[in-house]
Each structure stands twice: as C-alpha cells, then as structure tokens.
Motif scaffolding. Structure first.
Motif, PDB file in Angstrom:
ATOM      1  N   GLN A 244      -7.880  -2.885  -3.033  1.00 10.24           N
ATOM      2  CA  GLN A 244      -7.435  -4.106  -2.369  1.00 10.24           C
ATOM      3  C   GLN A 244      -8.641  -4.887  -1.846  1.00 10.24           C
ATOM      4  OE1 GLN A 244      -5.327  -3.654   1.350  1.00 10.24           O
ATOM      5  NE2 GLN A 244      -4.184  -5.542   1.029  1.00 10.24           N
ATOM      6  N   ALA A 245      -9.578  -4.201  -1.210  1.00 10.35           N
ATOM      7  CA  ALA A 245     -10.785  -4.863  -0.709  1.00 10.35           C
ATOM      8  C   ALA A 245     -11.591  -5.467  -1.860  1.00 10.35           C
ATOM      9  CB  ALA A 245     -11.627  -3.873   0.088  1.00 10.35           C
TER      10      ALA A 245
ATOM     11  N   MET B  87       0.850  -1.186   0.000  1.00 14.81           N
ATOM     12  CA  MET B  87       0.000   0.000   0.000  1.00 14.81           C
ATOM     13  C   MET B  87       0.887   1.237   0.000  1.00 14.81           C
ATOM     14  SD  MET B  87      -3.173  -0.712  -0.074  1.00 14.81           S
ATOM     15  CE  MET B  87      -3.009  -2.186  -1.038  1.00 14.81           C
TER      16      MET B  87
ATOM     17  N   ARG C 266      -7.368   5.412  -4.418  1.00 16.38           N
ATOM     18  CA  ARG C 266      -8.190   4.539  -3.565  1.00 16.38           C
ATOM     19  C   ARG C 266      -7.637   3.115  -3.493  1.00 16.38           C
ATOM     20  NH1 ARG C 266     -13.112   5.699  -7.128  1.00 16.38           N
ATOM     21  NH2 ARG C 266     -12.406   3.664  -7.699  1.00 16.38           N
ATOM     22  N   CYS C 267      -6.360   2.976  -3.186  1.00 15.38           N
ATOM     23  CA  CYS C 267      -5.717   1.658  -3.179  1.00 15.38           C
ATOM     24  C   CYS C 267      -6.335   0.707  -2.157  1.00 15.38           C
ATOM     25  CB  CYS C 267      -4.218   1.803  -2.924  1.00 15.38           C
ATOM     26  SG  CYS C 267      -3.328   2.427  -4.366  1.00 15.38           S
ATOM     27  N   ARG C 268      -6.700   1.197  -0.990  1.00 13.25           N
ATOM     28  CA  ARG C 268      -7.311   0.317   0.018  1.00 13.25           C
ATOM     29  C   ARG C 268      -8.647  -0.240  -0.488  1.00 13.25           C
ATOM     30  NH1 ARG C 268      -3.370  -0.617   3.334  1.00 13.25           N
ATOM     31  NH2 ARG C 268      -2.421   1.181   4.317  1.00 13.25           N
ATOM     32  N   GLN C 269      -9.412   0.575  -1.172  1.00 12.92           N
ATOM     33  CA  GLN C 269     -10.680   0.101  -1.723  1.00 12.92           C
ATOM     34  C   GLN C 269     -10.448  -0.915  -2.838  1.00 12.92           C
ATOM     35  OE1 GLN C 269     -12.261   3.889  -2.783  1.00 12.92           O
ATOM     36  NE2 GLN C 269     -13.413   4.123  -0.870  1.00 12.92           N
TER      37      GLN C 269
ATOM     38  N   GLU D  76       1.446   6.955   3.747  1.00 11.88           N
ATOM     39  CA  GLU D  76       0.588   8.106   4.029  1.00 11.88           C
ATOM     40  C   GLU D  76       1.240   9.357   3.440  1.00 11.88           C
ATOM     41  OE1 GLU D  76      -2.468   8.201   5.457  1.00 11.88           O
ATOM     42  OE2 GLU D  76      -2.379   6.014   5.503  1.00 11.88           O
TER      43      GLU D  76
END
Length: 130
Positions: A117-118, A95, A112-115, A98
């Motif tokens: 990934q999900a 990821m 929106r990498c976390r999204q 920050e």
C-alpha cells in the motif's frame, strides 16, 4: 511479486488476506502502466521539439507539432484523472485482518500488504509530480 497457492479444507479462511493483496498488485500494475504512458508522452514532446528546430526544412512541421502538443495535453489530462483515482483507491485499500493462527501470521508476513500500500501511494505521488 510472489505467487500464493492455498489448499486444504481451511483455505477459504484466508480469502481476506488474498483479496487485498491482489487488489494492491493490480494497483501497482496500473501505476506502472501510467508511468509507461508518461514515457510515451515525453517521447511525443521530444519529437515535437525536434520538429520545431527544423521548421525551415519542412513546412508541414508546424501542423505536426500542433497535433503532438494537442495529443500530449489530452493524454496528460487523462493521466491526471487516473492518478487521482489511483491515489484515492490506495488510501482506501482494504487491509487484511490481524491473523490469529500460525498460517495466517505467516501469510500476513509474506504478503506485506501494508508495504505494498505504501509503495502504491509513493508511486502515485511520484507520478503526480511528473
């Protein structure tokens, strides 16, 4: 999917954002390809079922059904391996760090990498359920 073009003397500072994003996009393309492959397998199984229902009209249907079932089993085993690797890769995906500046914050929000990934994990879980 969005396109990103970074230019300027400090563009290289944002590679840490773009590489994880590109990696997640590649995983999503892989998941889509596996999904399409499952659709192909379902079509082969449907064809085999259709042949089973008409065995008395064509005596060679049994051989064709055996081939389709064998080929489907091989494909499913291979796809199960691909899905397990995809899930592992999504869980371990890098990821971006920050951000600390305005450009980094805007880029971080846009990618929106976390999204992603999900989404990849959810797609892999859905594929495993097939």
């Amino acid at each position: 999917t969005i396109g990103v073009l970074l230019v300027g003397a400090r563009a290289h500072q944002y590679d840490a954002f773009l590489v994880p994003y590109a990696n997640l996009q590649a995983m999503m393309v892989s998941a889509d390809t596996v999904f399409a492959r499952f659709n192909h397998i379902f079509e082969m199984l449907d064809a085999a079922m259709d042949l089973v229902q008409h065995t008395d009209t064509t005596p060679f249907n049994v051989e064709q059904v055996q081939y389709l079932m064998s080929r489907s089993a091989q494909e499913i085993n291979l796809l199960a391996l691909v899905i397990s690797h995809l899930m592992e890769a999504a869980d371990r995906a890098l990821m971006p760090p920050e951000p600390h500046d305005d450009v980094g914050i805007a880029l971080f929000a846009a990618l929106r990498c976390r999204q992603w990934q999900a989404s990849v994990v959810a797609r892999a879980v859905s594929l495993r359920a097939l």
